[in-house]
Scaffold this motif. Structure first.
Motif, short mmCIF file in Angstrom:
data_model
loop_
_atom_site.label_atom_id
_atom_site.label_comp_id
_atom_site.label_asym_id
_atom_site.label_seq_id
_atom_site.Cartn_x
_atom_site.Cartn_y
_atom_site.Cartn_z
N TYR A 96 26.61 -106.20 38.49
CA TYR A 96 25.20 -105.91 38.26
C TYR A 96 24.52 -107.05 37.54
O TYR A 96 25.15 -107.96 37.01
N GLU A 113 18.58 -97.40 33.91
CA GLU A 113 19.05 -97.62 35.29
C GLU A 113 17.97 -98.17 36.20
O GLU A 113 18.27 -98.86 37.18
N ALA A 168 22.09 -103.42 41.12
CA ALA A 168 23.50 -103.21 41.48
C ALA A 168 23.94 -104.26 42.49
O ALA A 168 23.30 -104.44 43.52
N GLN A 216 28.42 -96.41 43.27
CA GLN A 216 27.26 -95.52 43.18
C GLN A 216 26.96 -94.82 44.50
O GLN A 216 26.52 -93.68 44.51
N GLN A 217 27.14 -95.51 45.62
CA GLN A 217 26.75 -94.99 46.93
C GLN A 217 27.88 -94.28 47.66
O GLN A 217 27.70 -93.87 48.80
N VAL A 239 30.46 -95.91 34.85
CA VAL A 239 30.02 -95.45 36.17
C VAL A 239 31.27 -95.17 36.98
O VAL A 239 32.11 -96.05 37.16
#
Length: 182
Positions: free
Chosen positions: A79, A111, A116, A124-125, A163
């Protein structure tokens, strides 16, 4: 990709135009079933990247690609902060009458200002396919970092916390054998 056998893997990949033999279909099946990354080694142009693309197509999930090179580090894979937007946010707070300095600083690491990169985006996805292309071009420290992330499917961002992937992404690492991997 929900499959019950390596034969189904071969069939689904063939439907995308990617033809594989039984041993590759078995390895892909086991990597998916065990939720472990897949390392593909070989000469350039042998279809390593194409396999990751076909897997993403079969699963109907995004393909997130990280191209490795000498000198790449964790921040380039994880990131960055959107500094221009953070500055605009501070100016907006000042224009609105100013906010508490501590609260203003906390609001900068939200955020909404996080950009990202491929590894974080894959977490995350998820579900997703994370293609780490030419991992052999990166140095040993970066390789160790990647293996850590792909074994735990989580990363820590100091300003935000940990995360974790809701569902582990399918990791596909490719190597052209320019150096020996650990």
């Amino acid at each position: 990709m929900q499959v019950e056998s390596s034969a189904q893997v071969a069939e689904q990949l063939a439907a995308t135009g990617y033809l594989c033999d039984e041993s590759l279909a078995t390895v892909v099946f086991l990597a998916g079933r065990m939720q472990r990354p897949l390392l593909l080694e070989g000469e350039p142009g042998t279809g390593k990247t194409a396999l990751a693309e076909a897997l993403a197509q079969v699963a109907g999930v995004p393909l997130l690609r990280l191209q490795c090179y000498e000198g790449i580090d964790a921040s380039q894979a994880l990131y960055d902060w959107d500094f221009p937007r953070q500055v605009l946010h501070l100016r907006a707070l000042e224009a609105a009458g100013g906010a508490d300095a501590v609260e203003a600083e906390k609001s900068l690491y939200d955020e909404r200002f996080l950009l990202a990169r491929p590894v974080l985006a894959a977490l995350q996805q998820a579900p997703a396919v994370l293609l780490v292309d030419e991992v052999d071009r990166a140095d040993d420290e970066f390789e160790a970092f990647l293996l850590e992330v792909l074994s735990t499917y989580q990363v820590s961002i100091p300003e935000l916390g940990t995360v974790r992937a809701a569902e582990p992404p399918l990791g596909v690492l490719t190597s052209n054998r320019t150096r020996e991997l650990h």
